[in-house]
Design an enzyme around this catalytic site. Structure first.
Site, PDB file in Angstrom:
ATOM      1  N   HIS A  56      20.394  24.017  56.466  1.00 25.33           N
ATOM      2  CA  HIS A  56      20.249  24.010  57.928  1.00 25.33           C
ATOM      3  C   HIS A  56      21.407  23.237  58.576  1.00 25.33           C
ATOM      4  CE1 HIS A  56      15.723  24.188  56.858  1.00 25.33           C
ATOM      5  NE2 HIS A  56      16.040  25.375  57.325  1.00 25.33           N
ATOM      6  N   LYS A 102      -0.465  26.427  61.525  1.00 25.86           N
ATOM      7  CA  LYS A 102       0.269  26.327  60.264  1.00 25.86           C
ATOM      8  C   LYS A 102       0.416  24.866  59.872  1.00 25.86           C
ATOM      9  CE  LYS A 102       4.566  28.092  58.458  1.00 25.86           C
ATOM     10  NZ  LYS A 102       5.864  28.622  58.840  1.00 25.86           N
ATOM     11  N   ARG A 125      20.586  33.894  53.949  1.00 22.78           N
ATOM     12  CA  ARG A 125      20.899  33.558  52.561  1.00 22.78           C
ATOM     13  C   ARG A 125      20.962  34.799  51.688  1.00 22.78           C
ATOM     14  NH1 ARG A 125      16.051  29.381  52.683  1.00 22.78           N
ATOM     15  NH2 ARG A 125      15.406  31.133  53.953  1.00 22.78           N
ATOM     16  N   SER A 143      13.321  25.188  52.220  1.00 26.30           N
ATOM     17  CA  SER A 143      12.443  24.044  52.500  1.00 26.30           C
ATOM     18  C   SER A 143      11.246  23.992  51.554  1.00 26.30           C
ATOM     19  CB  SER A 143      11.955  24.086  53.948  1.00 26.30           C
ATOM     20  OG  SER A 143      13.037  23.884  54.822  1.00 26.30           O
TER      21      SER A 143
HETATM   22  P1  ADP Z   1      11.487  29.555  59.393  1.00 21.11           P
HETATM   23  O1  ADP Z   1      10.149  29.020  59.037  1.00 21.11           O
HETATM   24  O2  ADP Z   1      11.614  30.036  60.804  1.00 21.11           O
HETATM   25  O3  ADP Z   1      12.089  30.506  58.398  1.00 21.11           O
HETATM   26  P2  ADP Z   1      13.223  27.543  58.317  1.00 21.11           P
HETATM   27  O4  ADP Z   1      13.189  26.118  58.709  1.00 21.11           O
HETATM   28  O5  ADP Z   1      12.836  27.858  56.928  1.00 21.11           O
HETATM   29  O6  ADP Z   1      12.377  28.255  59.408  1.00 21.11           O
HETATM   30  O7  ADP Z   1      14.667  28.146  58.579  1.00 21.11           O
HETATM   31  C1  ADP Z   1      15.282  28.172  59.836  1.00 21.11           C
HETATM   32  C2  ADP Z   1      16.534  29.022  59.745  1.00 21.11           C
HETATM   33  O8  ADP Z   1      17.439  28.450  58.819  1.00 21.11           O
HETATM   34  C3  ADP Z   1      16.302  30.460  59.262  1.00 21.11           C
HETATM   35  O9  ADP Z   1      17.206  31.315  59.934  1.00 21.11           O
HETATM   36  C4  ADP Z   1      16.656  30.401  57.812  1.00 21.11           C
HETATM   37  O10 ADP Z   1      17.077  31.655  57.320  1.00 21.11           O
HETATM   38  C5  ADP Z   1      17.807  29.401  57.841  1.00 21.11           C
HETATM   39  N1  ADP Z   1      17.993  28.732  56.567  1.00 21.11           N
HETATM   40  C6  ADP Z   1      17.059  28.117  55.817  1.00 21.11           C
HETATM   41  N2  ADP Z   1      17.606  27.612  54.689  1.00 21.11           N
HETATM   42  C7  ADP Z   1      18.924  27.916  54.732  1.00 21.11           C
HETATM   43  C8  ADP Z   1      20.037  27.717  53.842  1.00 21.11           C
HETATM   44  N3  ADP Z   1      19.888  27.095  52.665  1.00 21.11           N
HETATM   45  N4  ADP Z   1      21.248  28.196  54.217  1.00 21.11           N
HETATM   46  C9  ADP Z   1      21.386  28.829  55.391  1.00 21.11           C
HETATM   47  N5  ADP Z   1      20.384  29.086  56.265  1.00 21.11           N
HETATM   48  C10 ADP Z   1      19.172  28.638  55.943  1.00 21.11           C
END
Ligand code: ADP
Length: 160
Positions: free
Chosen positions: A18, A42, A91, A129
């Site tokens: 992120h 959630k 990703r 995450s």
């Molecule tokens: P959500 O629950 O909306 O998917 P996340 O917190 O998991 O929220 O992710 C928010 C954004 O960050 C999403 O667009 C996700 O694809 C992106 N993201 C998550 N992990 C990575 C990573 N390792 N590299 C690049 N983008 C990421």
């Protein structure tokens, strides 16, 4: 006019994946609002307040990044804050398929908000995450997957 992007997500917790997306996007936008989705239905490991504090710590010296939370439609939040761009990270092809559907529906309901995708660097592809959370919950060392500004010992999660 200021180019404002909203980067929405659960960020439970915020990872180096992120962080890298936000840092790269700073060269494209004047301001980025990292908006933590507050979904009362959630359960999260880190509370909304803890997640916001963690992200604020990471960007404490970057005045062009703000941290907020929202409920409801992401595009409504964007409009309310004058953001014409919705930032997401990609990703894998699975991410692409998921994001494509959301972005196309968002476009149908709010054509004034443009979705912008940044492809992750290869080293960050496997970082998500859920895995980071599982390492933390199991007592492992997840420090290399979270921004260096964060000391995970300073933040308490909740059993879910
Ligand atoms: P959500 O629950 O909306 O998917 P996340 O917190 O998991 O929220 O992710 C928010 C954004 O960050 C999403 O667009 C996700 O694809 C992106 N993201 C998550 N992990 C990575 C990573 N390792 N590299 C690049 N983008 C990421």
């Amino acid at each position: 006019m200021k180019k404002i992007a909203v980067f929405p997500g659960s960020f439970d917790p915020f990872t180096i994946g992120h962080e890298a997306i936000v840092k790269r996007a700073l060269s494209l936008f004047d301001e980025i609002i990292i908006a933590v989705g507050a979904n009362p239905l959630k359960k999260s490991y880190y509370s909304l307040d803890t997640r916001k504090r963690m992200i604020a710590k990471v960007f404490s010296s970057e005045s062009r990044v703000r941290v907020d939370h929202y409920e409801g439609l992401t595009v409504d939040y964007c409009r309310k804050h004058g953001a014409k761009y919705l930032l997401r990270g990609l990703r894998t092809s699975a991410d692409f398929e998921f994001e494509r559907a959301i972005a196309q529906v968002n476009r149908a309901i709010a054509s004034d908000v443009e979705s912008v995708f940044l492809l992750t660097i290869p080293e960050h592809t496997p970082i998500n995450s859920t895995i980071v959370r599982d390492i933390i919950r199991s007592g492992g060392d997840a420090s290399r997957f979270v921004p260096s500004a964060l000391n995970l010992k300073d933040y308490r999660g909740e059993e879910i």
